[in-house]
Design a protein around this motif. Structure first.
Motif, PDB file in Angstrom:
ATOM      1  N   SER A 161       0.837  -1.209   0.000  1.00 19.99           N
ATOM      2  CA  SER A 161       0.000   0.000   0.000  1.00 19.99           C
ATOM      3  C   SER A 161       0.868   1.253   0.000  1.00 19.99           C
ATOM      4  N   LEU A 162       1.958   1.215   0.746  1.00 23.76           N
ATOM      5  CA  LEU A 162       2.843   2.375   0.792  1.00 23.76           C
ATOM      6  C   LEU A 162       3.504   2.611  -0.565  1.00 23.76           C
ATOM      7  N   VAL A 163       3.970   1.519  -1.203  1.00 24.87           N
ATOM      8  CA  VAL A 163       4.614   1.664  -2.519  1.00 24.87           C
ATOM      9  C   VAL A 163       3.622   2.200  -3.546  1.00 24.87           C
ATOM     10  N   ALA A 164       2.401   1.654  -3.510  1.00 20.96           N
ATOM     11  CA  ALA A 164       1.375   2.125  -4.451  1.00 20.96           C
ATOM     12  C   ALA A 164       1.065   3.602  -4.229  1.00 20.96           C
ATOM     13  N   ALA A 165       1.000   4.010  -2.965  1.00 13.35           N
ATOM     14  CA  ALA A 165       0.722   5.408  -2.663  1.00 13.35           C
ATOM     15  C   ALA A 165       1.851   6.301  -3.139  1.00 13.35           C
ATOM     16  N   VAL A 166       3.111   5.836  -2.966  1.00 16.12           N
ATOM     17  CA  VAL A 166       4.246   6.637  -3.427  1.00 16.12           C
ATOM     18  C   VAL A 166       4.248   6.760  -4.954  1.00 16.12           C
ATOM     19  N   VAL A 167       3.973   5.638  -5.672  1.00 13.85           N
ATOM     20  CA  VAL A 167       3.923   5.679  -7.147  1.00 13.85           C
ATOM     21  C   VAL A 167       2.818   6.603  -7.623  1.00 13.85           C
ATOM     22  N   LEU A 168       1.662   6.512  -6.965  1.00 21.54           N
ATOM     23  CA  LEU A 168       0.549   7.386  -7.347  1.00 21.54           C
ATOM     24  C   LEU A 168       0.888   8.844  -7.108  1.00 21.54           C
ATOM     25  N   LEU A 169       1.576   9.109  -5.998  1.00 23.67           N
ATOM     26  CA  LEU A 169       1.988  10.478  -5.706  1.00 23.67           C
ATOM     27  C   LEU A 169       2.968  10.997  -6.755  1.00 23.67           C
ATOM     28  N   LEU A 170       3.907  10.148  -7.161  1.00 20.01           N
ATOM     29  CA  LEU A 170       4.880  10.564  -8.169  1.00 20.01           C
ATOM     30  C   LEU A 170       4.195  10.825  -9.525  1.00 20.01           C
ATOM     31  N   LEU A 171       3.256   9.960  -9.909  1.00 21.71           N
ATOM     32  CA  LEU A 171       2.527  10.167 -11.162  1.00 21.71           C
ATOM     33  C   LEU A 171       1.710  11.448 -11.115  1.00 21.71           C
ATOM     34  N   THR A 172       1.119  11.716  -9.978  1.00 19.64           N
ATOM     35  CA  THR A 172       0.325  12.949  -9.841  1.00 19.64           C
ATOM     36  C   THR A 172       1.211  14.176  -9.945  1.00 19.64           C
ATOM     37  N   LEU A 173       2.385  14.124  -9.342  1.00 18.37           N
ATOM     38  CA  LEU A 173       3.317  15.241  -9.438  1.00 18.37           C
ATOM     39  C   LEU A 173       3.801  15.433 -10.872  1.00 18.37           C
ATOM     40  N   ALA A 174       4.062  14.319 -11.555  1.00 17.45           N
ATOM     41  CA  ALA A 174       4.509  14.417 -12.949  1.00 17.45           C
ATOM     42  C   ALA A 174       3.419  15.013 -13.830  1.00 17.45           C
ATOM     43  N   GLN A 175       2.187  14.599 -13.627  1.00 13.27           N
ATOM     44  CA  GLN A 175       1.088  15.143 -14.421  1.00 13.27           C
ATOM     45  C   GLN A 175       0.912  16.626 -14.163  1.00 13.27           C
ATOM     46  N   THR A 176       1.014  17.016 -12.897  1.00 13.23           N
ATOM     47  CA  THR A 176       0.882  18.431 -12.553  1.00 13.23           C
ATOM     48  C   THR A 176       1.999  19.250 -13.187  1.00 13.23           C
ATOM     49  N   TYR A 177       3.209  18.700 -13.173  1.00 14.53           N
ATOM     50  CA  TYR A 177       4.343  19.425 -13.740  1.00 14.53           C
ATOM     51  C   TYR A 177       4.151  19.656 -15.247  1.00 14.53           C
ATOM     52  N   TYR A 178       3.788  18.618 -15.961  1.00 16.66           N
ATOM     53  CA  TYR A 178       3.642  18.773 -17.407  1.00 16.66           C
ATOM     54  C   TYR A 178       2.452  19.674 -17.766  1.00 16.66           C
ATOM     55  N   SER A 179       1.427  19.671 -16.941  1.00 17.62           N
ATOM     56  CA  SER A 179       0.292  20.563 -17.208  1.00 17.62           C
ATOM     57  C   SER A 179       0.704  22.022 -17.075  1.00 17.62           C
ATOM     58  N   ILE A 180       1.466  22.323 -16.035  1.00 18.21           N
ATOM     59  CA  ILE A 180       1.924  23.695 -15.825  1.00 18.21           C
ATOM     60  C   ILE A 180       2.937  24.080 -16.903  1.00 18.21           C
ATOM     61  N   TYR A 181       3.817  23.156 -17.211  1.00 14.75           N
ATOM     62  CA  TYR A 181       4.837  23.437 -18.227  1.00 14.75           C
ATOM     63  C   TYR A 181       4.189  23.699 -19.595  1.00 14.75           C
ATOM     64  N   GLY A 182       3.164  22.939 -19.957  1.00 11.65           N
ATOM     65  CA  GLY A 182       2.471  23.144 -21.233  1.00 11.65           C
ATOM     66  C   GLY A 182       1.702  24.447 -21.278  1.00 11.65           C
ATOM     67  N   TYR A 183       1.251  24.925 -20.112  1.00 10.83           N
ATOM     68  CA  TYR A 183       0.494  26.182 -20.087  1.00 10.83           C
ATOM     69  C   TYR A 183       1.402  27.367 -20.376  1.00 10.83           C
ATOM     70  N   TYR A 184       2.597  27.372 -19.740  1.00 13.57           N
ATOM     71  CA  TYR A 184       3.476  28.514 -19.925  1.00 13.57           C
ATOM     72  C   TYR A 184       4.301  28.404 -21.215  1.00 13.57           C
ATOM     73  N   ARG A 185       4.554  27.248 -21.649  1.00 13.98           N
ATOM     74  CA  ARG A 185       5.325  27.064 -22.876  1.00 13.98           C
ATOM     75  C   ARG A 185       4.555  26.139 -23.817  1.00 13.98           C
TER      76      ARG A 185
END
Length: 534
Positions: free
Chosen positions: A507-531
């Motif tokens: 459960s901890l590993v799954a939560a960490v992977v999900l957190l990392l995917l969420t951070l990656a998605q957020t990063y690319y969304s912001i990056y695509g907005y400004y550039r």
């Protein structure tokens, strides 16, 4: 002014004065009054003269330091009281001169220890009395018949006359008396008889446990001299502090039996063999030691595993065998100098360590240490290694008598007491006992874990000792330092909450992977907005 202490004379004097006043005021004048007035004054004068003569015979003039005179009756309560006090002071002076406190080694259990446990059976023998403290008690008299049987066996086997033993004990009577606390009420002949009778009984038990009772001439179905169920109760009685004989008495008696009165050391080895079942470990005496004992008995060669110092009695020998190659026994001094100040043992400062549950929460692990020295505890890298401790129905009595001896005898260390207090600090609940049992550290034959917890919590209720004199103080400081470090507590909490089982880890590993995917998605969304792509 004369002080009259004779109440009877004073009462008669007051009655006479009252009678005089009544006669003078109440009798009217008459023609015959002249005769009456001449009769009564004569009687009155006679009584006054008698009063003045009698007190002088029963009163004594006492001149005080300031020169004033007073009168005191020779047999007055005050003078008797002073005489009694003077007699008590003279007796105290004689006791102080005659007593040799340095020879005292067999003590009576202090009342504060006996009362705190609430279990008199832990200190008082239930089957057999050894020594003068419990000699002649009604419930212990049935064993006296078997004592006489053992003495008869010794005399027949050795073909000795009883006078040899009596004369030998008579020579060391005063030395033996000085080992006991207080005045022994037994007469000289009774005390010498007790030494011979109890001493030969103890030696027959010791030798029978090593050589075999059948070899000593006892039948296999003997009610006492056979390795059967009652032997454990006899062993438990004979290890008690109040139920001891001086070791030099046993040495002398065994030496006479083997033809070498000056032999020493063999009784020590025999005692350790006899009391081996009471050891709080599951490591019995080795076969090589048993063979050495049998060889020693056959050839009268001294075999003493504790020959570095002379033993006092069986309990003290047993204690030294428990601490063998351990903390060095040094004379204990209750008051010590530190920084030009005096300190004494403080009951408020006996907490050596936290309990098992609290230490576990701080990340400290418990492991069994492979050694037969149950007191030898180690701590390193967050792991507390404790040797295995075996607890049976005789452990409570054994530990209490060892504690009592360490409390009374100042020429020994408090190592057993330190160990028991350390374990008492570790164990606060049945859950603590259960966890130590799960780790293989405590093995018990009692009814439940709650009984073990109650046993340790009651052992040292009224015992006071200085934790700075404990051999476990440095280890306790290391454990407490580790316990007080916050990082260790956080790591332990993380392991307990998220790494306690495989499902929690997944459960901890799954939560960490999900957190990392969420951070990656957020990063690319912001990056695509400004550039945005061109």
């Amino acid at each position: 002014m004369v002080a009259v202490f004779n109440k009877e004379l004073l009462s008669w004097y007051l009655i006479t004065l009252k009678l005089k006043e009544t006669l003078e005021s109440g009798i009217p004048s008459s023609p015959n009054s002249g005769n009456r007035s001449t009769e009564f004054p004569q009687k009155e004068q006679q009584q006054e003269d008698k009063f003045q003569q009698e007190p002088t015979e029963s009163l004594q003039v006492v001149i005080s330091e300031d020169g004033e005179k007073s009168r005191e009756e020779p047999n007055s309560p005050g003078s008797e009281w002073v005489v009694i006090i003077k007699e008590k002071l003279e007796q105290a002076g004689q006791d102080d001169v005659a007593s040799s406190w340095s020879k005292l080694s067999i003590y009576k259990i202090p009342h504060y220890l006996r009362d705190s446990t609430g279990d008199d059976k832990a200190f008082a023998p239930q089957i057999v009395s050894i020594g003068p403290y419990h000699h002649g008690k009604k419930r212990l008299r049935p064993m006296d018949r078997h004592k006489w049987r053992s003495l008869n066996h010794v005399l027949k086997r050795t073909n000795h006359d009883i006078r040899i033993y009596l004369n030998s004990m008579k020579e060391i009577e005063e030395r033996a008396r000085s080992c006991y606390e207080g005045v022994i009420s037994l007469s000289s002949s009774e005390f010498v008889e007790m030494l011979v009778l109890d001493g030969c009984f103890v030696l027959e038990l010791f030798r029978g446990a090593t050589e075999g009772f059948k070899q000593l001439g006892y039948s296999r179905n003997d009610p006492v001299f056979a390795m059967r169920g009652s032997m454990h109760s006899i062993q438990r009685d004979m290890i008690m502090l109040e139920n001891q004989l001086p070791l030099f008495v046993l040495d002398r008696l065994l030496g006479i039996q083997l033809g070498n009165p000056d032999m020493k050391g063999l009784v020590t080895a025999l005692a350790l063999r006899f009391f081996d079942p009471l050891m709080p470990t599951d490591e019995p005496m080795t076969e090589s030691d048993r063979n050495k004992l049998e060889l020693s008995l056959g050839s009268a060669i001294t075999f003493d595993p504790l020959s570095d110092q002379e033993g006092l009695h069986c309990l003290e020998v047993f204690r030294r065998s428990l601490l063998r190659a351990g903390p060095q026994p040094v004379p204990r001094i209750w008051i010590k100098r530190r920084s030009n100040a005096q300190r004494v043992a403080d009951k408020r400062r006996q907490q050596l360590i936290h309990c098992v549950t609290e230490l576990k929460e701080a990340g400290i692990k418990f492991k069994k240490r492979k050694t037969d020295r149950f007191w030898d505890i180690k701590f390193k890298d967050g792991i507390l290694r404790i040797p295995r401790l075996l607890i049976h129905d005789g452990t409570k009595s054994l530990f209490l008598n060892l504690i009592a001896f360490e409390q009374c005898h100042l020429d020994c260390s408090n190592d057993i007491t330190s160990y028991i207090i350390f374990m008492d600090n570790l164990i606060n609940s049945p859950e603590d006992v259960g966890y130590l049992h799960y780790r293989g550290i405590i093995e018990h034959w009692l009814g439940s874990d709650a009984e073990v917890a109650d046993l340790f919590n009651r052992l040292c209720q009224e015992v006071v000792f200085d934790i700075n004199n404990s051999y476990l103080s440095p280890l306790s400081e290391d454990v407490n330092r580790y316990y007080n470090h916050r990082w260790n507590t956080w790591c332990a909490s993380l392991r307990h909450n998220y790494f306690s089982n495989p499902w929690a880890i997944i459960s901890l590993v799954a939560a960490v992977v999900l957190l990392l995917l969420t951070l990656a998605q957020t990063y690319y969304s912001i990056y695509g907005y400004y550039r945005p792509p061109r």
